[in-house]
Scaffold this active site. Structure first.
Site, PDB file in Angstrom:
ATOM      1  N   GLY A   1       5.712  60.290 -23.578  1.00 63.32           N
ATOM      2  CA  GLY A   1       7.016  59.643 -24.420  1.00 63.32           C
ATOM      3  C   GLY A   1       7.124  60.187 -25.334  1.00 63.32           C
TER       4      GLY A   1
ATOM      5  N   CYS B   1       9.211  50.790 -22.924  1.00 64.50           N
ATOM      6  CA  CYS B   1       8.650  50.855 -24.461  1.00 64.50           C
ATOM      7  C   CYS B   1       9.128  48.993 -25.405  1.00 64.50           C
ATOM      8  CB  CYS B   1       9.597  51.108 -25.335  1.00 64.50           C
ATOM      9  SG  CYS B   1       9.614  53.036 -24.701  1.00 64.50           S
TER      10      CYS B   1
HETATM   11  C1  FMN Z   1      -2.420  57.299 -19.499  1.00 64.86           C
HETATM   12  C2  FMN Z   1      -1.418  57.159 -19.103  1.00 64.86           C
HETATM   13  C3  FMN Z   1       0.256  56.850 -19.929  1.00 64.86           C
HETATM   14  C4  FMN Z   1       0.965  57.153 -19.597  1.00 64.86           C
HETATM   15  N1  FMN Z   1       2.312  57.442 -20.354  1.00 64.86           N
HETATM   16  C5  FMN Z   1       3.993  57.179 -19.961  1.00 64.86           C
HETATM   17  C6  FMN Z   1       4.604  57.335 -21.184  1.00 64.86           C
HETATM   18  O1  FMN Z   1       4.746  58.063 -21.979  1.00 64.86           O
HETATM   19  N2  FMN Z   1       6.115  57.597 -20.451  1.00 64.86           N
HETATM   20  C7  FMN Z   1       5.921  56.783 -19.451  1.00 64.86           C
HETATM   21  O2  FMN Z   1       6.835  56.171 -18.941  1.00 64.86           O
HETATM   22  N3  FMN Z   1       4.928  56.717 -18.361  1.00 64.86           N
HETATM   23  C8  FMN Z   1       3.788  56.594 -18.764  1.00 64.86           C
HETATM   24  N4  FMN Z   1       2.510  56.587 -17.871  1.00 64.86           N
HETATM   25  C9  FMN Z   1       3.028  56.174 -16.732  1.00 64.86           C
HETATM   26  C10 FMN Z   1       3.086  57.231 -15.413  1.00 64.86           C
HETATM   27  O3  FMN Z   1       3.737  57.710 -15.667  1.00 64.86           O
HETATM   28  C11 FMN Z   1       2.962  56.121 -13.919  1.00 64.86           C
HETATM   29  O4  FMN Z   1       4.467  55.629 -14.259  1.00 64.86           O
HETATM   30  C12 FMN Z   1       2.184  55.322 -14.089  1.00 64.86           C
HETATM   31  O5  FMN Z   1       0.864  55.672 -14.355  1.00 64.86           O
HETATM   32  C13 FMN Z   1       1.870  54.716 -12.602  1.00 64.86           C
HETATM   33  O6  FMN Z   1       1.696  56.668 -11.776  1.00 64.86           O
HETATM   34  P1  FMN Z   1      -0.055  57.172 -10.732  1.00 64.86           P
HETATM   35  O7  FMN Z   1      -0.258  55.660 -10.823  1.00 64.86           O
HETATM   36  O8  FMN Z   1       0.172  58.117 -10.285  1.00 64.86           O
HETATM   37  O9  FMN Z   1      -0.708  57.107 -12.345  1.00 64.86           O
HETATM   38  C14 FMN Z   1       1.677  56.552 -18.402  1.00 64.86           C
HETATM   39  C15 FMN Z   1       0.151  56.604 -17.517  1.00 64.86           C
HETATM   40  C16 FMN Z   1      -1.264  56.481 -18.144  1.00 64.86           C
HETATM   41  C17 FMN Z   1      -2.243  56.131 -16.542  1.00 64.86           C
END
Ligand code: FMN
Ligand code: FAD
Ligand code: FES
Lengths: 265, 303
Positions: free
Chosen positions: B46, B130
Site C-alpha cells: 500500500g 485505511c
Molecule cells: C502483513 C500484511 C500486510 C498487508 N498489507 C496490506 C496493504 O498494504 N494493503 C492492502 O490492501 N492489504 C494488505 N493486506 C491484506 C492482504 O492483501 C489480504 O487482503 C489479506 O491478507 C487476506 O488474504 P490472505 O488470507 O491470503 O492473506 C496485508 C496483509 C498482511 C498479512
C-alpha cells in the site's frame, strides 16, 4: 537466499529443553556466515502457520546445525523430528557478524544468554580461524541452561559460565560476570545474543568502556526475507532514527545504532 | 494445453493468480525465488503519498491457522516508488497493480494523480480500509456513502482501471460493493483483513503494539469465500477473491464461486513460491477435469 524444501535431518542431540539438529543442505551451508539465520517450516499444514527463525549454529561444507530451546508449539513440534525426516528451510538470511581479519591477534568476547548462545558457536570458530583470541561468556538460569558448555570446552574455547542460581560458575547475571572480568582485559569487540534485558546491560557496559559491540536481535518474523515489515526494531541509520526490518538489515546491529527503549505507547 | 488467461475486461491476465498487497513487498523481494513474469500479476505494498513509518512493534501475532498484523502501512511514498522501484518493475512482464492508500479522499486522488504520469502500472487497487484521520479513524470501506465518494473522486482523476478493495468488517458487504460499482469501480477485490485482537495472558495486555490488527490466513477463508459468494451474485463488474488461499484447491473454491481471479496473501510468507504452485495446480485441475480454459471453471458453482 535459497529455498531447500527437502533438507534432511542427519543428526539430533537433546539436553532437556534444548535440541540440536544437523541438517543436510549443501547449498545453504556453502553460503552461510555467522549471525545469519534460516526460516524453518514447522509443518506442511496450517498450524503453526508461519516459519520459525533459527540462527545457524554451525556449518561444514554440506550441513548446517540449528540449536534451539522449546518455547512454544513450533519449537515443540520441531523437537519431535527425527534423523531422516526432511525440513523445508529458507536461508541463509540476514546480515551476520563482522568477524573478519581486522580482529587478528586481538581479544574478543562473545556473550550468549540461554538459547542466545546458538549463533556464537559458529562465530567463535570463524573468529578463531581469523586469528582472534575468543573468550566465551555463557549464562543461564541454572546449569541445565548451559548444555553447550562441554562442547565449547572440548573445542578449546576459553569459557566463562554464570548461572542465576549459582549451580554452575559465577552466581549472577552473565553481564555482571563480564563487567567484573573486563577489569582485567580490554577486548577489541564484543558480540552478544540473548534476552533483551541482558543485551541492554551489555550495551551499557560496552558503551562506558568504549568497546565496539554487535548484537543479534530477535523479533517475531512473518517472512524472514523483507516482504512483511513485521520484524522492525528502532535503529539509527545515517543519523536518522526509524523502524528497520531486522530480517533484512540485521539481525546483527552495531550497539551504537540500536535504540533499546522503544517508545511506550 | 490449458488456457489459463483471464479477461477482466480492462486487462488480460496470463492466469488468475495475483499476489496480494502487503504480502509481496514491492515484488522484488520474491525475484530470488521465481520468475515474477509467471504470475497473473502482483499488487505492491500500500502506497500513501508521503513515506510513512508504520506502527510500533510487536506488529505480528500468530493465531490458530491465522496471522494478525498491525504493520500500519509503512512505505516509501509515491516519489521514491516512482524513482527507485517502478523502473525495476517495468521490466517484469506481468500486471503490476498499485495498492493506493490515503488518510483522506484527497490523498487517494493525489497518489493516483502522481502515478498516472508514470508508465508501467496496469491498474490501481484502492485500499479503502485505511483509517481516515479526519473522520475518527473510520475507513471509507465501512460506509457506502464514503465508499461512493472516494471511488468517484479517484475514478475522475485516474486514467487507469480502478479495482476497489473491500473490507470484511461490515454488516452488509453487498451494499458497499454496489456503491463501489455505482461510483464507477472497474472491479472489486475482496477481502482485506478481519479486525482482530490477541491478549497476552501473562502480561494481561493486548499483544500488538497497536492493540487492533487484521486477521488473515487459512482461518478466514470460509468467511471471505462467503462474502465473495454474496457479492458475485449482485454485481456486474469482475470480482477478485482472496482470503486464506494457500493451495490450488483453495483458489478453485473462489473461482468456482464466481471470482474471476484470486489474490494470494499470507501464503507468500510461508512458501514464497506458493503462487507459482497454485498456478500449476489450477492447470492440473483443468486437465484432469476436461476444462480447456480456466474461464470455463469460473462461476460454475451448482445450487
Ligand atoms: C502483513 C500484511 C500486510 C498487508 N498489507 C496490506 C496493504 O498494504 N494493503 C492492502 O490492501 N492489504 C494488505 N493486506 C491484506 C492482504 O492483501 C489480504 O487482503 C489479506 O491478507 C487476506 O488474504 P490472505 O488470507 O491470503 O492473506 C496485508 C496483509 C498482511 C498479512
Ligand atoms: C533471527 C532470529 C534467530 C533466532 N535464533 C534462534 C535460535 O538459534 N535458537 C532458538 O532457540 N531460538 C531462536 N530464535 C527464537 C525462535 O525463533 C523462537 O523461539 C520461535 O520462533 C518460537 O516459536 P514457537 O512456535 O515455539 O513459539 P510460539 O508458540 O510461537 O511463541 C512462544 C513465545 O515466543 C515468542 N516468539 C515467537 N516467535 C518469536 C521469534 N521469532 N523471536 C522471538 N520470540 C518469538 C512469542 O511471542 C511467545 O512469547 C530466533 C529468533 C530470531 C528472530
Ligand atoms: S520478517 Fe518479514 S519483513 Fe522481516
Amino acid at each position: 537466499m535459497i529455498k531447500d524444501p527437502q533438507a534432511r535431518i542427519i543428526g539430533k542431540e537433546n539436553w532437556k529443553d534444548y535440541y540440536l539438529l544437523s541438517i543436510e543442505s549443501p547449498r545453504i551451508a556453502t553460503q552461510a556466515h555467522p549471525g545469519q539465520f534460516v526460516m524453518v517450516r514447522i509443518t506442511s499444514h496450517s498450524y503453526p502457520l508461519l516459519r520459525r527463525p533459527f540462527s545457524i549454529h554451525f556449518k561444514d561444507e554440506r550441513n548446517i546445525e540449528i540449536f534451539f530451546k522449546i518455547t512454544g508449539s513450533g519449537t515443540g513440534i520441531l523437537s519431535q523430528k527425527k534423523s531422516g525426516d526432511t525440513l523445508d528451510i529458507l536461508g541463509p538470511l540476514g546480515k551476520g557478524f563482522h568477524a573478519g581479519e581486522t580482529l587478528r591477534g586481538k581479544d574478543v568476547v562473545a556473550v550468549g544468554g540461554g538459547r542466545g548462545i546458538a549463533p556464537l558457536y559458529f562465530l567463535a570458530h570463524e573468529l578463531r580461524s581469523h586469528g582472534a583470541a575468543v573468550k566465551i561468556f555463557y549464562g543461564g538460569k541454572s546449569h541445565e541452561d548451559l548444555p553447550l558448555k562441554a562442547k565449547f570446552e572440548e573445542n578449546g574455547f576459553e569459557l566463562f559460565c554464570s548461572t542465576d542460581d549459582g549451580s554452575l560458575g559465577f552466581k549472577g547475571l552473565i553481564s555482571d560476570y563480564l563487567q567484573t572480568e573486563l577489569q582485567t582485559f580490554n577486548p577489541a569487540r564484543i558480540f552478544a545474543c540473548g534476552p533483551e534485558p541482558m543485551m541492554e546491560k551489555i550495551a551499557e557496559i560496552s558503551q562506558s568502556g568504549d568497546i565496539p559491540t554487535e548484537f543479534s536481535l530477535e523479533s517475531v518474523m512473518g517472512c524472514g526475507f523483507g516482504a512483511c515489515w513485521g520484524c522492525v526494531k528502532r535503529i539509527r541509520k545515517n543519523n536518522h532514527e526509524g523502524w528497520v526490518k531486522i530480517c533484512e538489515e540485521g539481525p546483527v546491529f552495531s550497539g551504537e545504532d540500536i535504540i533499546w527503549t522503544e517508545v511506550e505507547k | 494445453m490449458t488456457d489459463l488467461t483471464i479477461d477482466l475486461g480492462f486487462i488480460k491476465l496470463k492466469n488468475p493468480v495475483i499476489a496480494a498487497s502487503g504480502t509481496f513487498g514491492y515484488g522484488l523481494e520474491f525475484a530470488p525465488f521465481f520468475d515474477l513474469s509467471k504470475l497473473g500479476g502482483f499488487v505492491v505494498k500500500g502506497l500513501y503519498f508521503s513515506p510513512r513509518p508504520g506502527n510500533p512493534p510487536p506488529r505480528l501475532v500468530e493465531t490458530p491457522s491465522g496471522l494478525i498484523n498491525a504493520i500500519g502501512l509503512p512505505g516509501v511514498g509515491v516519489r521514491r516508488f516512482a524513482d527507485e522501484i517502478l523502473p525495476q518493475l517495468r521490466k517484469i512482464k506481468t500486471a503490476i497493480i498499485v495498492n493506493v492508500c490515503g488518510e483522506n479522499e484527497e490523498e487517494y486522488a493525489s497518489v493516483v494523480e502522481f502515478l498516472d504520469k508514470e508508465e508501467g502500472i496496469s491498474a490501481y487497487e484502492l485500499n479503502i480500509s485505511c483509517p481516515n484521520v479526519e473522520k475518527d479513524g473510520l475507513c471509507p470501506a465501512l460506509d457506502s456513502e464514503a465508499t461512493f465518494s472516494v471511488v468517484s473522486l479517484v475514478k475522475k482523476t485516474s486514467s487507469r482501471p480502478v479495482i476497489t478493495k473491500l473490507s470484511p468488517n461490515v454488516t452488509d458487504i453487498v451494499e458497499i460493493a454496489l456503491s463501489a460499482q455505482e461510483a464507477g469501480a472497474d472491479a472489486l477485490s475482496l477481502v482485506n483483513t478481519l479486525l482482530a485482537i490477541a491478549v497476552d495472558v501473562e502480561e494481561r495486555k493486548p499483544v500488538l503494539g497497536n492493540i487492533f490488527g487484521g486477521l488473515s490466513g487459512p482461518a478466514i477463508k470460509p468467511i471471505s469465500l462467503r462474502m465473495v459468494y454474496q457479492v458475485v451474485r449482485r454485481v456486474k463488474i469482475p470480482v477478485i477473491g482472496m482470503g486464506g488461499i494457500s493451495s490450488g484447491r483453495d483458489a478453485l473454491e473462489y473461482l468456482i464461486t464466481g471470482a474471476k481471479a484470486v489474490e494470494i496473501g499470507t501464503a507468500n510468507f510461508i512458501d514464497p513460491e506458493a503462487s507459482i504452485k497454485i498456478i500449476e495446480e489450477l492447470k492440473d485441475y483443468c486437465e484432469e477435469n476436461g476444462f480447456e480454459r480456466i474461464e470455463d471453471v469460473i462461476g460454475t458453482i451448482k445450487r
